[in-house]
Design an enzyme around this catalytic site. Structure first.
Site, PDB file in Angstrom:
ATOM      1  N   ASP A 182      -6.715  -4.335   0.035  1.00 55.63           N
ATOM      2  CA  ASP A 182      -6.087  -2.990  -0.016  1.00 55.63           C
ATOM      3  C   ASP A 182      -5.049  -3.176   0.905  1.00 55.63           C
ATOM      4  O   ASP A 182      -4.884  -4.020   1.789  1.00 55.63           O
ATOM      5  CB  ASP A 182      -7.372  -2.125   0.668  1.00 55.63           C
ATOM      6  CG  ASP A 182      -6.679  -0.425   0.649  1.00 55.63           C
ATOM      7  OD1 ASP A 182      -5.838  -0.266  -0.319  1.00 55.63           O
ATOM      8  OD2 ASP A 182      -6.615   0.028   1.693  1.00 55.63           O
TER       9      ASP A 182
ATOM     10  N   ASP B 222      -2.987   0.084   2.204  1.00 61.00           N
ATOM     11  CA  ASP B 222      -2.443   1.273   3.181  1.00 61.00           C
ATOM     12  C   ASP B 222      -3.673   1.218   4.050  1.00 61.00           C
ATOM     13  O   ASP B 222      -5.006   1.373   4.088  1.00 61.00           O
ATOM     14  CB  ASP B 222      -2.362   2.445   2.636  1.00 61.00           C
ATOM     15  CG  ASP B 222      -1.102   2.521   1.720  1.00 61.00           C
ATOM     16  OD1 ASP B 222      -0.119   1.692   1.997  1.00 61.00           O
ATOM     17  OD2 ASP B 222      -1.291   2.865   0.652  1.00 61.00           O
TER      18      ASP B 222
END
Length: 223
Positions: free
Chosen positions: A8, A10
């Site tokens: 991922d 963010d």
């Protein structure tokens, strides 16, 4: 042994949310009504962190400022966003994590719910060729329309999009002995549970509770 490393972006590889930050940035540029945009941006971000985000409503909001805008203007603004916001916050430990997987020969991919206009230059900083993000529709002149195409890479959509990407490589989940996925968010629970090696990074409270229950390891990339 073949390994897949999914990241991922963010609040995982970077210590902030790039979609939320770019929304703040366009408000500063005067592309939108600043106060109204900031209030809506914060409201959507609270929904995201609570795991209750209406993704379609958020995308219509987030993509409006770039819709129809001249590409040179967009790219210049994004370059300034990278210089002023992104680069000062990238942590060495996050770069080192990605490099360890790359040096081990793992197939690496960033899988993010943020659109590829915002995230492609950030993935390039980490030297990650493969990026799965929300894909944006363009008009005949190449300008963004404010719409998106295909399945958004959000929640279960991250599994769908990763399967599609693997298929384009002539691969599938079963081709890997180990599947690593690093994330901070409760929204990524579906893909974390799909991985053989889920790792939570700076987890939100909801994900932290699940990680403790399931015994998932926790990683801190802030140092």
């Amino acid at each position: 042994m073949r390994k897949l490393a999914l990241f991922d972006l963010d609040n995982t590889l970077i210590p902030f949310d790039s979609d939320h930050a770019f929304g703040q940035y366009v408000a500063e540029l005067g592309w939108v009504d600043a106060q109204q945009h900031r209030e809506q941006n914060e409201a959507f971000y609270r929904q995201y962190k609570a795991g209750t985000l209406d993704l379609a409503a958020y995308l219509r909001f987030a993509l409006q400022p770039i819709a129809g805008r001249d590409l040179d203007t967009l790219h210049a603004a994004h370059a300034a966003f990278m210089r002023d916001v992104v680069m000062p916050q990238i942590q060495p430990a996050a770069r080192q994590l990605v490099e360890r997987h790359k040096e081990a020969g793992d197939l690496c991919c960033i899988v993010t719910a943020t659109n590829t206009f915002v995230t492609r230059p950030i993935a390039d900083v980490f030297g990650v060729e493969h990026l799965i993000g929300v894909e944006l529709e363009r008009d005949g002149q190449g300008r963004y329309t404010g719409n998106w195409v295909g399945t958004p890479s959000f929640r279960e959509g991250k599994i769908v999009r990763t399967e599609q990407w693997l298929g384009e490589q002539g691969l599938s989940w079963k081709d890997f002995d180990q599947i690593w996925f690093y994330s901070d968010s409760i929204n990524d629970r579906p893909l974390l549970e799909h991985a053989t090696h889920p790792v939570v990074v700076h987890p939100d409270p909801l994900l932290a509770a699940i990680a403790q229950e399931k015994g998932w390891p926790t990683l801190d990339l802030s140092t």
